[in-house]
Structure formats: C-alpha cells, structure tokens
Write a protein that holds these residues in place. Structure first.
Motif, PDB file in Angstrom:
ATOM      1  N   UNK A 152     -19.980  30.599  37.844  1.00  0.00           N
ATOM      2  CA  UNK A 152     -20.969  30.870  38.879  1.00  0.00           C
ATOM      3  C   UNK A 152     -20.346  31.691  40.002  1.00  0.00           C
ATOM      4  N   UNK A 153     -21.145  32.525  40.658  1.00  0.00           N
ATOM      5  CA  UNK A 153     -20.605  33.283  41.794  1.00  0.00           C
ATOM      6  C   UNK A 153     -20.062  32.340  42.861  1.00  0.00           C
ATOM      7  N   UNK A 205     -23.945  32.905  33.717  1.00  0.00           N
ATOM      8  CA  UNK A 205     -23.629  31.541  34.161  1.00  0.00           C
ATOM      9  C   UNK A 205     -24.859  30.733  34.553  1.00  0.00           C
ATOM     10  N   UNK A 206     -26.052  31.307  34.435  1.00  0.00           N
ATOM     11  CA  UNK A 206     -27.279  30.572  34.721  1.00  0.00           C
ATOM     12  C   UNK A 206     -28.106  30.473  33.434  1.00  0.00           C
ATOM     13  N   UNK A 248     -22.935  18.647  42.880  1.00  0.00           N
ATOM     14  CA  UNK A 248     -22.661  18.943  41.472  1.00  0.00           C
ATOM     15  C   UNK A 248     -21.431  19.828  41.358  1.00  0.00           C
ATOM     16  N   UNK A 249     -20.493  19.419  40.495  1.00  0.00           N
ATOM     17  CA  UNK A 249     -19.293  20.220  40.250  1.00  0.00           C
ATOM     18  C   UNK A 249     -19.559  21.148  39.070  1.00  0.00           C
ATOM     19  N   UNK A 250     -19.358  22.451  39.276  1.00  0.00           N
ATOM     20  CA  UNK A 250     -19.593  23.443  38.229  1.00  0.00           C
ATOM     21  C   UNK A 250     -18.307  23.863  37.527  1.00  0.00           C
ATOM     22  N   UNK A 251     -17.180  23.814  38.210  1.00  0.00           N
ATOM     23  CA  UNK A 251     -15.889  24.103  37.598  1.00  0.00           C
ATOM     24  C   UNK A 251     -14.821  23.470  38.466  1.00  0.00           C
ATOM     25  N   UNK A 252     -13.556  23.817  38.205  1.00  0.00           N
ATOM     26  CA  UNK A 252     -12.459  23.170  38.920  1.00  0.00           C
ATOM     27  C   UNK A 252     -12.452  23.501  40.408  1.00  0.00           C
TER      28      UNK A 252
END
Length: 306
Positions: free
Chosen positions: A177-178, A249-250, A290-294
């Motif tokens: 995600x951006x 990513x969406x 919400x966690x989308x990545x690290x």
C-alpha cells in the motif's frame, strides 16, 4: 519464432476445418418455459415472445445447443459431446503449456426465428486457430469454432465462439500500500496511529476540535493546540464503493467512508467487517487499527451490529 514454435503452429493450423461436434441435437425442444425464464432474467417484455404465435429471442440461439453440466442424455452423450479432433487440439495446447482457458467473445447470425416445439440439430467445426498471442493473462492461442444450427435440415442460425487457451502469466509480487505523506504538521497524528491511538487536534484558545491536522485553528486562527484521543465510536456520514480503476495493493470492490466521530470531526477511512454493498449512511462503526505490512498500520472502521 523458434522452429519448435513454427512446428506447433503448423500442427495447430492443421485442425482448421475439422469437426468440433458432429450431428449434435438440442437437449430440449425450443419451449415456452425456457423463453419465459430468459425474458425475465433479461427484463425483456416483448410480446413477440409470448402467446400462441411466440418466437424465441434470437439471442437464445446458444441456449438450445448447450449440453448442460450433466451432459445430453437425449443425444446419448454423457460428456461434452466434443469430436475427437477437438479434444486432440485441446490436448495439444495443454501439452504446450496452455493449460488455462477463458471465453473471449461470440458472434451470432440469425437466418430464421425459432418457435416452441422446434427440434434443433447442429454441427460444429474448428474455424480458426490464431498465431501465438501475448495477452495480460498470458501467452496462448485463440480458437474459434463455428456452429451451424438447423431445424428440419434448414439453417436457422450460426454461432461462432472464441476461447483463449493460454499459459498463465507469472504473477507479480503483491505491491505494498502507498505510504502516508508525513510532515511536521501531521507527524503527531501518525505517531499516535503507531501507538493505536486516534488523536484529534484541539485549539487551546477556543477548544475547537479539528481534523485533519492543521498548523492553525480554522475557527479562531490560534496557533497553539493540544490533542484529545478519540473514543473510537462513529457513524458513516457518507461513502463510496470503489470498483474501478483497480489500484495496486487494493482489491475492489471496497467501501471508503467519511466517518463522523462521536467527537464531531470527520475522517476518511475504509469501512470493514461488512460487505461493501451493505454499507449505509448512518451505520454505526467502531475504530480498529489494521496492520498491512511490517511498517504500515492504518485506522479503519468496522461496522457495529445493530
């Protein structure tokens, strides 16, 4: 093109003009119940399709020649009813790595109308096999078949059907995600998000709450401020459902809401926990992180059961 590719192309082209289905018969005669179901599904109220002089909609041509999932017992066919030559062509494409298939389009020509009680018969030939094409799905070959449909030996219509047999393209790794643009004016907000706190600015001169974060109060112009932590309760003030264009990513469709917080300010964020077509203005929501990545954590709002 390599010799191997040339050789494959020649083998594929050799199937042009060969049968794909021979002496096929319709699973059912043309009938009023099927016509009625079709018209209801299409919203077509043309009176020509009802009554004692009814005709079938011309675009139903393929409906009368399809075998169905269970095969065509009426024709003594428990499988697809394909001719050996067509099965050979598909096997050749499978062996060349073109294991995936997608229907691309069809063309129909109408000679005379079909009427309830008509018994249809048909023959299908492999009309053409394209050269190797590269598509977004992958590289492969377009195969076009032509089906001539007859009643009592007379041609009533022609149905051309085109598929792409292809080798699926390698999927790119899912894009991230951006990242949010963080500057000196909003750094405190994103610091709060990392701590799973939704912070709202408050002017220390007039106590006005503001969001998004700004360098000065939009009510009195004051430059001094502190923060209050949002309770997390809110409701959908307005929303849109995103279908197109699909951004990396969406995963459309998804709902983006303008959420009115209990504190009175509004924030744009995803509405989750409910199908996007069930989102409604006034729907109560609750803040989640919400966690989308690290690296990336974002505030979202989950629908609250009413």
């Amino acid at each position: 093109m390599s010799d191997g590719a040339d050789g494959l192309q020649a083998r594929l082209k050799a199937y042009e003009g060969r049968p794909a289905a021979v002496a096929g018969v319709g699973r059912d005669p043309v009938n009023l119940p099927m016509i009625r179901h079709w018209c209801e599904a299409m919203g077509d109220a043309n009176p020509a399709y009802t009554g004692p002089e009814a005709v079938a909609p011309a675009t139903m041509l393929q409906a009368w020649i399809m075998n169905g999932l269970g095969g065509n017992e009426r024709a003594g066919k428990s499988s697809s009813g394909r001719a050996r030559e067509y099965e050979e062509l598909l096997t050749l494409l499978d062996e060349a790595g073109c294991t995936a298939v997608v229907a691309t389009d069809c063309e129909q020509e109408y000679v005379s109308p079909l009427r309830p009680g008509d018994e249809v018969a048909f023959d299908t030939v492999i009309e053409s096999v394209s050269a190797r094409k590269t598509t977004a799905l992958g590289a492969g070959y377009f195969v076009t078949t032509r089906t001539d449909v007859r009643v009592d030996g007379e041609l009533v219509g022609t149905h051309r059907f085109r598929i792409l047999k292809y080798a699926p393209a390698q999927r790119k790794p899912r894009e991230r995600r951006p990242r949010p643009v963080i500057n000196r004016d909003n750094a405190g907000f994103w610091e709060g998000v990392r701590e799973h706190r939704l912070l709202i600015q408050r002017c220390t001169a007039c106590d006005t709450l503001r969001f998004p974060w700004l360098p000065g109060c939009n009510a009195c112009g004051g430059q001094e401020w502190d923060t209050v932590e949002a309770s997390g309760d809110g409701s959908v003030f307005s929303y849109v459902v995103m279908h197109h264009p699909p951004f990396p990513a969406f995963d459309p469709p998804y709902a983006v809401g303008l959420i009115e917080l209990a504190e009175g300010v509004r924030i744009v964020s995803d509405v989750v926990g409910v199908p996007c077509d069930k989102v409604r203005v006034g729907m109560p929501v609750r803040l989640e992180f919400k966690r989308y990545d690290e690296e990336l954590v974002l505030p979202v709002f989950e629908a609250v059961a009413m």
